[in-house]
Design an enzyme around this catalytic site. Sequence first.
Site, PDB file in Angstrom:
ATOM      1  N   GLN A 181      -7.191  61.542  55.403  1.00  0.00           N
ATOM      2  CA  GLN A 181      -6.728  60.163  55.241  1.00  0.00           C
ATOM      3  C   GLN A 181      -6.303  59.838  53.808  1.00  0.00           C
ATOM      4  O   GLN A 181      -5.647  58.839  53.569  1.00  0.00           O
ATOM      5  CB  GLN A 181      -7.827  59.199  55.697  1.00  0.00           C
ATOM      6  CG  GLN A 181      -8.100  59.308  57.193  1.00  0.00           C
ATOM      7  CD  GLN A 181      -9.246  58.433  57.659  1.00  0.00           C
ATOM      8  OE1 GLN A 181     -10.389  58.877  57.678  1.00  0.00           O
ATOM      9  NE2 GLN A 181      -8.968  57.202  58.021  1.00  0.00           N
TER      10      GLN A 181
ATOM     11  N   HIS B  21     -14.134  65.975  59.539  1.00  0.00           N
ATOM     12  CA  HIS B  21     -13.829  64.559  59.784  1.00  0.00           C
ATOM     13  C   HIS B  21     -12.535  64.496  60.598  1.00  0.00           C
ATOM     14  O   HIS B  21     -11.442  64.324  60.061  1.00  0.00           O
ATOM     15  CB  HIS B  21     -13.704  63.791  58.461  1.00  0.00           C
ATOM     16  CG  HIS B  21     -13.738  62.297  58.635  1.00  0.00           C
ATOM     17  ND1 HIS B  21     -14.641  61.474  57.995  1.00  0.00           N
ATOM     18  CD2 HIS B  21     -12.985  61.470  59.387  1.00  0.00           C
ATOM     19  CE1 HIS B  21     -14.437  60.214  58.338  1.00  0.00           C
ATOM     20  NE2 HIS B  21     -13.431  60.176  59.188  1.00  0.00           N
TER      21      HIS B  21
ATOM     22  N   ASN C  22     -18.322  64.269  61.417  1.00  0.00           N
ATOM     23  CA  ASN C  22     -18.148  62.825  61.432  1.00  0.00           C
ATOM     24  C   ASN C  22     -17.958  62.322  62.863  1.00  0.00           C
ATOM     25  O   ASN C  22     -17.069  62.789  63.577  1.00  0.00           O
ATOM     26  CB  ASN C  22     -16.907  62.448  60.616  1.00  0.00           C
ATOM     27  CG  ASN C  22     -16.683  60.938  60.604  1.00  0.00           C
ATOM     28  OD1 ASN C  22     -17.442  60.210  59.975  1.00  0.00           O
ATOM     29  ND2 ASN C  22     -15.663  60.458  61.309  1.00  0.00           N
ATOM     30  N   GLU C  23     -18.786  61.391  63.256  1.00  0.00           N
ATOM     31  CA  GLU C  23     -18.657  60.723  64.556  1.00  0.00           C
ATOM     32  C   GLU C  23     -18.489  61.722  65.701  1.00  0.00           C
ATOM     33  O   GLU C  23     -17.537  61.648  66.493  1.00  0.00           O
ATOM     34  CB  GLU C  23     -17.514  59.710  64.538  1.00  0.00           C
ATOM     35  CG  GLU C  23     -17.772  58.603  63.512  1.00  0.00           C
ATOM     36  CD  GLU C  23     -16.832  57.413  63.609  1.00  0.00           C
ATOM     37  OE1 GLU C  23     -15.737  57.561  64.181  1.00  0.00           O
ATOM     38  OE2 GLU C  23     -17.195  56.329  63.110  1.00  0.00           O
TER      39      GLU C  23
END
Length: 417
Positions: free
Chosen positions: A19, A113, A157-158
């Site tokens: 990102q 991620h 992540n998540e």
Amino acid sequence: MRFDFPNGFRWGAATAAHQVEGNNVASDFWLLEHAPGTLFAEPSGDACDQLHRYRDDVALLARLGFGSYRLSIEWARIEPEEGCFSRAALEHYRRVLACCHEHGVAPCVTFHHFTSPRWVTADGGWESERTASRFARYCERAVAHLGDLVSIACTINEANLPASLALTGTVPREGAKRRLPFVAEAARRCGSDLERFSPFLLSDPFRTRDVMLLAHRQAREALKSGRGDFPVGVTLAMQDLVAVPGGEVKRDEARRESFDPFLDAAAEGDDFVGVQTYSRTRFGPAGALPPEPGVPVLALGYEYWPQALEGTLRYAARAGVPLYVTENGIGTDDDAQRIAYYREALSALVRCLQDGVDVRGYWAWSLLDNYEWLHGYRPRFGLVAVDRETQARTPKPSAALLGRVARENAFDPDAFG
Ligand code: BGC
């Protein structure tokens, strides 16, 4: 009414490699962003060019008052082809982590991620158990090079996000990839087919959950037996799941299928759980409900509900290990709304601490306005604005307010905003 946080409570802001770094060309998301007919609003391109600007970003984060930076390292850069580990990429991340320490910033490092190397995704991706052992091998190599500089490690992540999206009706239960022609095109472009091509968010959600659970366990083992001594955990996408009368069964099913497998794994051997909360989801007898009339709806389609953090922390506490809020924030162009959001969210955090919930840190999402996946650069989650032409960074008023909370390790809602 000022609340003093426990000594050693960590305050930070978070980003993820894809990102912010820019030009993550060996990753599966890059392929998806550029496939004909893509649903991505725009490609990630240069992102925030953090690959070259990390020194400024770390210095800015420290200047704002934060003592920790949650960032991710990119598997697709470190192992761009199977078994081909890039020493230069690892050296780059060594410089990034060293730079954090030079500024008195403790790096909280996430190893996955959302993005994966193309070759992983082309060869079974997150629907294949092989990916779990490949991921653990990459973690082992990365930690051999970087472990002495890691302060906190998040494996994935998540890891529950696909299951969570399926249980709230946001993605189909069988996964989205077969319904989206551009995914088949992306698969073809890397010499794969739709059966084998399995990117994180588009694959079978429950199969992905199980593979991620396996990958988390194997990675935890690799990270703990490698260089360095730091806490290891997984982070979870946790909306506060709330039942309206009659909705308890569906709400409980969603918790059981999405949160519990990871909370149980954490209880067995993790040092913490990373809680990531943005909003709530209400459940009725037939399942997830749309936003409640009268509650503002944000750019990503969910409710403005900052107090959600209280319910998620209380639920995650059942794991019996310390909790970190590894992400919390709001995508909005209105920084006054962001400030109001953080005021409510921090008040919720304080209520949990006052009741004895063992929360050890808080990372705002995000340090920078960055690439918001399918939505491109439109939603702005940053404490710091990024000019898309010049890459100039401009802290918003919310950054100064949260930075002061971090510096003083204390929060007073009346003085926040
Ligand atoms: C993700 C971030 C994302 C944020 C805001 C989280 O689910 O970990 O990558 O930008 O939410 O939508």
